[in-house]
Design a protein around this motif. Sequence first.
Motif, short mmCIF file in Angstrom:
data_model
loop_
_atom_site.label_atom_id
_atom_site.label_comp_id
_atom_site.label_asym_id
_atom_site.label_seq_id
_atom_site.Cartn_x
_atom_site.Cartn_y
_atom_site.Cartn_z
N SER A 69 1.42 -1.24 0.39
CA SER A 69 -0.38 -0.12 0.13
C SER A 69 0.85 0.97 -0.15
N GLY A 70 2.54 0.83 -0.10
CA GLY A 70 3.12 2.45 0.45
C GLY A 70 3.41 2.92 1.37
N ALA A 71 2.85 1.41 2.35
CA ALA A 71 3.18 2.06 4.12
C ALA A 71 4.65 1.96 4.54
N PRO A 72 4.48 1.95 5.89
CA PRO A 72 6.71 2.22 5.64
C PRO A 72 6.67 0.94 6.48
N THR A 73 7.95 0.56 6.24
CA THR A 73 8.41 -0.94 7.08
C THR A 73 8.89 -0.39 7.28
N GLY A 125 -1.12 0.43 8.26
CA GLY A 125 -0.50 -0.66 7.52
C GLY A 125 0.92 -0.16 7.19
N ALA A 126 1.90 0.16 7.64
CA ALA A 126 2.98 -0.96 8.56
C ALA A 126 3.27 -1.95 8.66
N ALA A 127 4.83 -2.33 8.02
CA ALA A 127 5.06 -3.93 8.68
C ALA A 127 6.25 -3.53 9.91
N ILE A 128 5.95 -3.57 10.78
CA ILE A 128 6.93 -3.47 11.97
C ILE A 128 7.52 -4.58 12.48
N PHE A 129 8.67 -4.55 12.26
CA PHE A 129 9.91 -5.08 13.05
C PHE A 129 10.57 -4.92 14.58
N TYR A 130 10.70 -5.90 15.43
CA TYR A 130 11.29 -5.43 16.49
C TYR A 130 12.71 -6.17 16.87
#
Length: 859
Positions: free
Chosen positions: A120-124, A194-199
């Motif tokens: 969708s263009g949302a950030p990673t 809509g972001a994909a988030i990684f911790y």
Amino acid sequence: MTVLKTSMRNFFAHKGRMALSAIAVLLSVAFVCGTLVFTDTMNTTFDKLFAATSSDVTVSAKGASDTGETTSDNGKPPVMPASVVTKVRDAQGVKSAEGTVFSTSVTVVDAKKDSLSPSSGAPTIVGSWNGNDARTMKITSGTAPRGPDQVMVDADTVDKHHLKLGDELAVISAVGTHKARISGIADFQVTNPGAAIFYLDTKTAQQTLVGETGVYTNVNVTAASGTTDAQLKKNVIASTGGAYKVQTAKETADANQKDVESFMNVMKYAMLGFAGIAFLVGIFLIINTFSMLVAQRTREIGLMRAIGSSRKQVNRSVLVEALLLGFFGSVLGVGAGVGLAVGLMKLMSSMGMHLSTADLTVAWTTPVVGLLLGVVVTVLAAYLPARRAGKVSPMAALRDAGAPADAKAGRIRALIGLVLTGAGGYCLYLAAGVSKAADGSLWLGLGVVLSLIGFVVIGPLLAAGVVRVLGAVLLRMFGPVGRMAERNALRNPRRTGATGAALMIGLALVACLSVVGSSMVASATDQLDKTVGTDFIIQSDSGQMITPQAVKAVKSTPGLSRVTEYRTTKGDWTTPDGKTLKDTDVTAADPTYATDLRVKTVAGNLKDAYLPDSMSVHDKFAKAHDIHLGSKIRIAFKDGSTANLTVRAITSSDGLIDAGSKYISIATLAKYVPADKMPLDQLVFATAKDGQQDSAYKALKSSMHDYPQYKVRDQTDYKQALKDQIGQLLNMIYGLLALAIVVAILGVVNTLALSVVERTREIGLMRAIGLSRRQLRRMIRMESVVIALFGALLGLGLGMGWGATAQKLLALEGLKVLEIPWGTITAVFIGSAFVGLFAALIPAFRAGRMNVLNAIATE
């Protein structure tokens, strides 16, 4: 009260004939209200999100933006030393302070090297797991990351890409590639934007994103009881010496919301613009509906006048009917608009941006705007037919139904239409002849408006000629039935003109945008062929910088004769005229870029611009700042020292690719900017050895396999990508224009349906003298087709004229090729014929079912 009763009786007596006009109002109002509800809901959603995710006070590096974006020229986020956390904790009123590190300039891939970034263009976002995130994310499976080999992923990304605990992921940043396995899954406690988030754990995040430990991108500060955010901010600034950016929760939320609102406003006003077009088309439908109803009730209105009704009472009676139509259509439209907004939310959810109906926001202004707009537009559209009804004399009760045409009014209308069309054409001519695009935009806009209005006004005059031509080409072959269809279309040129005009507006915009889009693609392709002298272009579609490791992989690819790096930076310029230009772009490239991009030079040799302490500028910049060959320009580079550079070349501004760029060599930039502050490449160009293009292309794809965030394209691929981007934009616009075209189709259906009612007795007589049902239906279908093609011819011709003029202005910006997309134009024209056939289905079916004797007996 008598007027109201009469209006109510007439409205419900003709409710079937009003239905299609009501649908047009409903659709237009629904589009407006749906847009307002959707954008208001989005704003509410993000307000809640930003309020929930912002700490009381946030401290960040000076280089960070107000919205928290962490990208920089070198691909690493701007950071602060760990000592800042200690200083913040010592500030008065601080309950707790926690250092975090995160970056959006990253790519995360799975074991198959497929990107996990949102489509969708949302950030990673990759960051350290911290207490602030723990407030908005709940670990639903596994555990938080506790070592370098562990990563936690948001639940939405897990579901979308079918991930599970233990799966291996790779985080690719400017520092390098870090591999880890999924240790936990966290679910959003607020709406997922809509972001994909990684911790990662803090130490691993620092090493992976920045390349060193002991640094942070942010410090999240919680206020002690009794301390306001504003006071806490002052205390933190005093404690840190004002060396860092400090924002309260409200300031952080407002900055993020402002960024979202700028995008939302563009979308909102664009969609409202298309709703306006649908309203404009609906006006013609409403005018036609009431004009035909007034004509059919001529005797009835004459009798009302004969028994004492005044002109004002007759006028008001028709306007009250329009008021009822507008009210009912608008009420239904407001409800449909809310449904449309919910549908858009579901669509966004399917694209990864999960919006909850619990946040559905229907401001009191939305239904008010919808009702006012629908009612006002409907009443205004009905004004002319109402005025015409008021002019019906009592003697009309003694004549057959159907008001006679006003020949004088027709001549005046034709004259006004010719004047407006001529004025619009002259404005377009002036727009095409200007020397600056900005000067021509006003003439273009004026020309579009005047020519459109002119064509609408002159429509009846054009109908008389165009329909005859179309009849001669298409209808005469069908014998008497075809000739009757032609005469029916010509019987009331004003009605045919108004019906065709509704379709004309939508198709004119389609044709104009098609010409502009095709010309843009053709111009860019032509520029690529003429100026680009390299075989392959490597870049990230998401704007991510190209890491040194990836550049090394490109350079080690067999079969390449040269590789050119390309990067940009900023600096404060001091020009020969004594002016200081803040944050002005400068492009740094390898000397081979002079070969890769064939830029026309006005003075000097572009290759000399890549000599030590040398540069080039473009001719417009040179003229504006009194720059000549040999002139000195002082540049204080961002994150570097100050250089005095000599202008060795002046390039032409007359181009499309890299227009307005000022060049220096990467070696010159490296002399003044420390290695750890050097910007990364935005693009890398590669050229194959003679005769090895195919093998080099395959080898380059193989070399970049470990870097899926970058695309390798040859010139054919690049042209196709450009075409696809413009094509996607046009398809979106065509989709929005479809609403106006649907309303126009309803107009054709309504015109035919009412004309069938108007000609009931005539149809009965034709059936009585031998016209079969099949022939009758064919006649109505042909009439519909010729009206649709009339509107299509006007719209496509007008749109191509607009598009050609717009291209003349674009040519001043480097887009010099005019290309008419004849395939699209032809397809739209043929499609219009099918629109005519479709619109005639129900009216033709109803006409064929008429009882002959009852039809003949109709008054």
